[in-house]
Design a protein around this motif. Structure first.
Motif, PDB file in Angstrom:
ATOM      1  N   THR A   1       0.802  -1.230   0.000  1.00 42.26           N
ATOM      2  CA  THR A   1       0.000   0.000   0.000  1.00 42.26           C
ATOM      3  C   THR A   1       0.833   1.278   0.000  1.00 42.26           C
ATOM      4  O   THR A   1       0.280   2.367  -0.094  1.00 42.26           O
ATOM      5  CB  THR A   1      -0.950   0.017   1.213  1.00 42.26           C
ATOM      6  OG1 THR A   1      -0.169  -0.079   2.409  1.00 42.26           O
ATOM      7  CG2 THR A   1      -1.935  -1.129   1.121  1.00 42.26           C
ATOM      8  N   MET A   2       2.134   1.173   0.086  1.00 40.56           N
ATOM      9  CA  MET A   2       2.993   2.367   0.073  1.00 40.56           C
ATOM     10  C   MET A   2       3.089   2.928  -1.346  1.00 40.56           C
ATOM     11  O   MET A   2       2.971   2.197  -2.327  1.00 40.56           O
ATOM     12  CB  MET A   2       4.399   2.022   0.582  1.00 40.56           C
ATOM     13  CG  MET A   2       4.452   1.642   2.045  1.00 40.56           C
ATOM     14  SD  MET A   2       6.110   1.151   2.558  1.00 40.56           S
ATOM     15  CE  MET A   2       6.834   2.754   2.862  1.00 40.56           C
ATOM     16  N   HIS A   3       3.309   4.228  -1.444  1.00 45.81           N
ATOM     17  CA  HIS A   3       3.586   4.841  -2.738  1.00 45.81           C
ATOM     18  C   HIS A   3       4.993   4.432  -3.171  1.00 45.81           C
ATOM     19  O   HIS A   3       5.929   4.479  -2.370  1.00 45.81           O
ATOM     20  CB  HIS A   3       3.498   6.370  -2.650  1.00 45.81           C
ATOM     21  CG  HIS A   3       2.100   6.871  -2.648  1.00 45.81           C
ATOM     22  ND1 HIS A   3       1.334   6.917  -1.517  1.00 45.81           N
ATOM     23  CD2 HIS A   3       1.333   7.321  -3.655  1.00 45.81           C
ATOM     24  CE1 HIS A   3       0.139   7.389  -1.818  1.00 45.81           C
ATOM     25  NE2 HIS A   3       0.109   7.641  -3.115  1.00 45.81           N
ATOM     26  N   LYS A   4       5.104   4.026  -4.421  1.00 44.21           N
ATOM     27  CA  LYS A   4       6.379   3.573  -4.961  1.00 44.21           C
ATOM     28  C   LYS A   4       6.653   4.260  -6.292  1.00 44.21           C
ATOM     29  O   LYS A   4       5.732   4.665  -6.989  1.00 44.21           O
ATOM     30  CB  LYS A   4       6.358   2.056  -5.161  1.00 44.21           C
ATOM     31  CG  LYS A   4       6.231   1.264  -3.878  1.00 44.21           C
ATOM     32  CD  LYS A   4       5.939  -0.184  -4.136  1.00 44.21           C
ATOM     33  CE  LYS A   4       4.503  -0.526  -4.309  1.00 44.21           C
ATOM     34  NZ  LYS A   4       3.556  -0.266  -3.283  1.00 44.21           N
ATOM     35  N   LYS A   5       7.933   4.373  -6.593  1.00 52.65           N
ATOM     36  CA  LYS A   5       8.346   4.949  -7.873  1.00 52.65           C
ATOM     37  C   LYS A   5       9.549   4.153  -8.356  1.00 52.65           C
ATOM     38  O   LYS A   5      10.534   4.013  -7.629  1.00 52.65           O
ATOM     39  CB  LYS A   5       8.708   6.419  -7.705  1.00 52.65           C
ATOM     40  CG  LYS A   5       9.227   7.067  -8.980  1.00 52.65           C
ATOM     41  CD  LYS A   5       9.495   8.540  -8.792  1.00 52.65           C
ATOM     42  CE  LYS A   5      10.799   8.746  -8.086  1.00 52.65           C
ATOM     43  NZ  LYS A   5      11.297  10.115  -8.135  1.00 52.65           N
ATOM     44  N   LEU A   6       9.459   3.606  -9.568  1.00 52.38           N
ATOM     45  CA  LEU A   6      10.606   2.892 -10.133  1.00 52.38           C
ATOM     46  C   LEU A   6      11.662   3.895 -10.565  1.00 52.38           C
ATOM     47  O   LEU A   6      11.355   4.937 -11.141  1.00 52.38           O
ATOM     48  CB  LEU A   6      10.169   2.049 -11.326  1.00 52.38           C
ATOM     49  CG  LEU A   6       9.178   0.930 -11.036  1.00 52.38           C
ATOM     50  CD1 LEU A   6       8.894   0.138 -12.302  1.00 52.38           C
ATOM     51  CD2 LEU A   6       9.673   0.030  -9.939  1.00 52.38           C
ATOM     52  N   SER A   7      12.913   3.573 -10.273  1.00 59.01           N
ATOM     53  CA  SER A   7      14.001   4.477 -10.649  1.00 59.01           C
ATOM     54  C   SER A   7      15.054   3.807 -11.519  1.00 59.01           C
ATOM     55  O   SER A   7      15.755   4.483 -12.265  1.00 59.01           O
ATOM     56  CB  SER A   7      14.660   5.052  -9.392  1.00 59.01           C
ATOM     57  OG  SER A   7      15.161   3.999  -8.588  1.00 59.01           O
ATOM     58  N   ALA A   8      15.178   2.474 -11.441  1.00 55.41           N
ATOM     59  CA  ALA A   8      16.212   1.788 -12.219  1.00 55.41           C
ATOM     60  C   ALA A   8      15.785   0.349 -12.497  1.00 55.41           C
ATOM     61  O   ALA A   8      14.943  -0.209 -11.796  1.00 55.41           O
ATOM     62  CB  ALA A   8      17.543   1.811 -11.475  1.00 55.41           C
ATOM     63  N   LEU A   9      16.400  -0.212 -13.529  1.00 63.55           N
ATOM     64  CA  LEU A   9      16.090  -1.573 -13.934  1.00 63.55           C
ATOM     65  C   LEU A   9      17.384  -2.298 -14.269  1.00 63.55           C
ATOM     66  O   LEU A   9      18.151  -1.854 -15.125  1.00 63.55           O
ATOM     67  CB  LEU A   9      15.173  -1.566 -15.162  1.00 63.55           C
ATOM     68  CG  LEU A   9      14.868  -2.910 -15.803  1.00 63.55           C
ATOM     69  CD1 LEU A   9      14.114  -3.817 -14.839  1.00 63.55           C
ATOM     70  CD2 LEU A   9      14.084  -2.711 -17.088  1.00 63.55           C
ATOM     71  N   GLY A  10      17.632  -3.404 -13.582  1.00 61.03           N
ATOM     72  CA  GLY A  10      18.749  -4.271 -13.903  1.00 61.03           C
ATOM     73  C   GLY A  10      18.261  -5.376 -14.830  1.00 61.03           C
ATOM     74  O   GLY A  10      17.218  -5.982 -14.555  1.00 61.03           O
ATOM     75  N   LEU A  11      18.947  -5.615 -15.916  1.00 58.55           N
ATOM     76  CA  LEU A  11      18.520  -6.613 -16.895  1.00 58.55           C
ATOM     77  C   LEU A  11      19.633  -7.599 -17.220  1.00 58.55           C
ATOM     78  O   LEU A  11      20.805  -7.217 -17.302  1.00 58.55           O
ATOM     79  CB  LEU A  11      18.128  -5.943 -18.216  1.00 58.55           C
ATOM     80  CG  LEU A  11      16.835  -5.156 -18.259  1.00 58.55           C
ATOM     81  CD1 LEU A  11      16.740  -4.383 -19.567  1.00 58.55           C
ATOM     82  CD2 LEU A  11      15.639  -6.090 -18.103  1.00 58.55           C
ATOM     83  N   ILE A  12      19.244  -8.843 -17.394  1.00 57.59           N
ATOM     84  CA  ILE A  12      20.098  -9.839 -18.029  1.00 57.59           C
ATOM     85  C   ILE A  12      19.313 -10.312 -19.241  1.00 57.59           C
ATOM     86  O   ILE A  12      18.175 -10.770 -19.113  1.00 57.59           O
ATOM     87  CB  ILE A  12      20.427 -11.009 -17.082  1.00 57.59           C
ATOM     88  CG1 ILE A  12      21.182 -10.483 -15.860  1.00 57.59           C
ATOM     89  CG2 ILE A  12      21.243 -12.071 -17.817  1.00 57.59           C
ATOM     90  CD1 ILE A  12      21.450 -11.538 -14.800  1.00 57.59           C
TER      91      ILE A  12
END
Length: 141
Positions: free
Chosen positions: A51-62
């Motif tokens: 239920t917390m507000h979240k914001k994506l900032s980065a993405l690690g990819l393989i």
């Protein structure tokens, strides 16, 4: 270069008008994947609840067997970013297909939302195989 469009006749024959040794033909498609609601988000040392507000900032990819323009990513499908066209400070060569890809995390310009999700999109004819995707972000109550 960029993909070109040709039409197949009733028998499935395609005339391309030039000699080539490697080519592929297929129907166009868009592949979209959206994560579930992010509850387990790496946000420093604090726990993040659903239920917390979240914001994506980065993405690690393989990635494996992925065209350098083969994947777009973001917090929603209306605001997608492309893979970087520079690797280790050098421009990516046209039509590069990464056999394996594991670089620094990519930036995401996410927005604050209690229903933050990761969205990935690929489009034919460019190949894309996502082996692993790890979202990083921020959270607040």
């Amino acid at each position: 270069g960029d993909p070109q469009t040709y039409t197949a006749d009733g028998s499935g024959n395609v005339t391309i008008g030039q000699t080539c040794t490697n080519w592929m033909a297929g129907l166009p498609y868009t592949a979209q994947w959206q994560s579930g609601k992010l509850g387990q988000l790496r946000a420093g040392s604090s726990e993040v609840s659903l239920t917390m507000h979240k914001k994506l900032s980065a993405l690690g990819l393989i990635l494996a067997d992925t065209h350098h323009k083969g994947l777009k990513y973001g917090q929603d499908f209306d605001h997608l970013r492309s893979l970087s066209q520079t690797i280790r400070g050098r421009p990516v060569t046209a039509d590069t297909v990464y056999v394996d890809y594991e670089e620094h995390p990519l930036a995401i310009n996410g927005t604050w939302d209690t229903d933050a999700r990761l969205c990935l999109q690929s489009q034919a004819p460019r190949p894309c195989t996502v082996v692993c995707a790890i979202a990083e972000g921020d959270a607040n109550a």
